[in-house]
Design an enzyme around this catalytic site. Structure first.
Site, mmCIF file in Angstrom:
data_model
loop_
_atom_site.group_PDB
_atom_site.id
_atom_site.type_symbol
_atom_site.label_atom_id
_atom_site.label_comp_id
_atom_site.label_asym_id
_atom_site.label_seq_id
_atom_site.Cartn_x
_atom_site.Cartn_y
_atom_site.Cartn_z
ATOM 1 N N SER A 1 0.830 -1.204 0.000
ATOM 2 C CA SER A 1 0.000 0.000 0.000
ATOM 3 C C SER A 1 0.867 1.258 0.000
ATOM 4 C CB SER A 1 -0.957 -0.049 1.199
ATOM 5 O OG SER A 1 -1.966 0.919 1.100
ATOM 6 N N ASP B 1 -9.501 -5.886 -4.083
ATOM 7 C CA ASP B 1 -9.025 -4.695 -3.371
ATOM 8 C C ASP B 1 -10.006 -3.541 -3.552
ATOM 9 O OD1 ASP B 1 -7.586 -2.458 -2.403
ATOM 10 O OD2 ASP B 1 -5.676 -3.350 -2.984
#
EC number: 1.11.1.-
Length: 278
Positions: free
Chosen positions: A97, A221
């Protein structure tokens, strides 16, 4: 796993976690948590023959805070200063991330320091930036609510899977690890830095520099779109691995994550080249 806090020459504190011996692998964590959240995965990576160095990013964990208005590049300067202090001048870099976005920044601007880049649902790619771009303040509340809903869906999905895969003792350990890894509200400064970032030219720079890259991305996601992972891989000419999971699938199944990272690195080049990192 050894946890310590080192103080840089300028007085900035950085939390450092290390485990294993072998080729150096630097891991950079995601937004709002710290390296401790990934301890199970990092320990498993060490079993694959890596010396894992996980750093708490600025505004997170045991590390100090940067002033409001800082950039992702400012955060990576702290990372590189820390690695200099640890006498690590070239390594494999892996990041999740926010940490993946930081790896992109480092690989683009300092390719000589990156033996390989492994991007796990990285905050990178045009689709990601379109999803979180700063601006249109009249709709900010709506966009914030939308992202919160997506984040909740994502966390619930990964959290359910994480609890499903663990026995009772492991569940308590996992919950305690996540609790201890949360970084309070300081991470908001880093979140704003991510919103201002533009990784697209950096990804092109990674390709020009020939940085060996692997992209691993969750199919479901809700935070960094799957399409962003695909475009990141396309621009950097990376090996791409789609994973049946959400944004933090590596927390849900750390053993799978470590095995996939090791597999991706072995697929990029021979082991004897990897061990030349450092």
């Amino acid at each position: 796993m050894k946890h310590e806090t080192i103080v840089l020459a300028d007085g900035f504190r950085v939390g450092v976690s290390t485990v294993g011996t072998g080729a150096p692998l630097v891991f950079l964590h995601g937004l709002s948590v710290s390296a401790k959240a990934y301890e199970e995965m990092l320990t498993r990576l060490a079993e694959h023959g890596f010396r894992v160095i996980a750093l708490d990013a600025a505004n997170h964990g045991r590390s100090g805070s940067l002033p409001t208005g800082h950039t992702v590049e400012d955060m990576t300067r702290v990372t590189l200063k820390t690695l200099d202090e640890l006498d690590i001048h070239r390594a494999i870099f892996a990041g999740h991330s926010m940490g993946g976005g930081m790896v992109v920044e480092i690989a683009a601007r300092h390719p000589h320091r990156v033996a390989a880049a492994v991007l796990l649902d990285a905050a990178a790619g045009q689709e990601h930036h379109d999803n979180i771009k700063v601006g249109h303040y009249a709709t900010l509340a709506f966009r914030a609510a939308k992202k919160l809903g997506e984040a909740v869906t994502d966390i619930v999905g990964d959290g359910y899977e994480a609890m499903h895969l663990r026995d009772t003792g492991e569940k308590l350990s996992f919950l305690g690890m996540l609790r201890d890894s949360v970084s309070g509200l300081r991470f908001v400064r880093a979140a704003f830095a991510l919103m201002k970032a533009d990784t697209t030219p950096l990804l092109h720079a990674m390709y020009r520099h020939g940085v060996p890259t692997a992209v691993l991305h969750g199919l479901h996601d809700q935070i960094v779109p799957y399409e962003a992972g695909l475009s990141t891989a396309k621009i950097t000419n990376a090996s791409f691995y789609g994973v049946d999971g959400f944004h933090s699938w590596m927390l849900a199944d750390p053993e799978l994550a470590a095995d996939l990272i090791a597999l991706a690195l072995l697929d990029l080049f021979p082991r004897r080249y990897i061990t030349g990192a450092g």
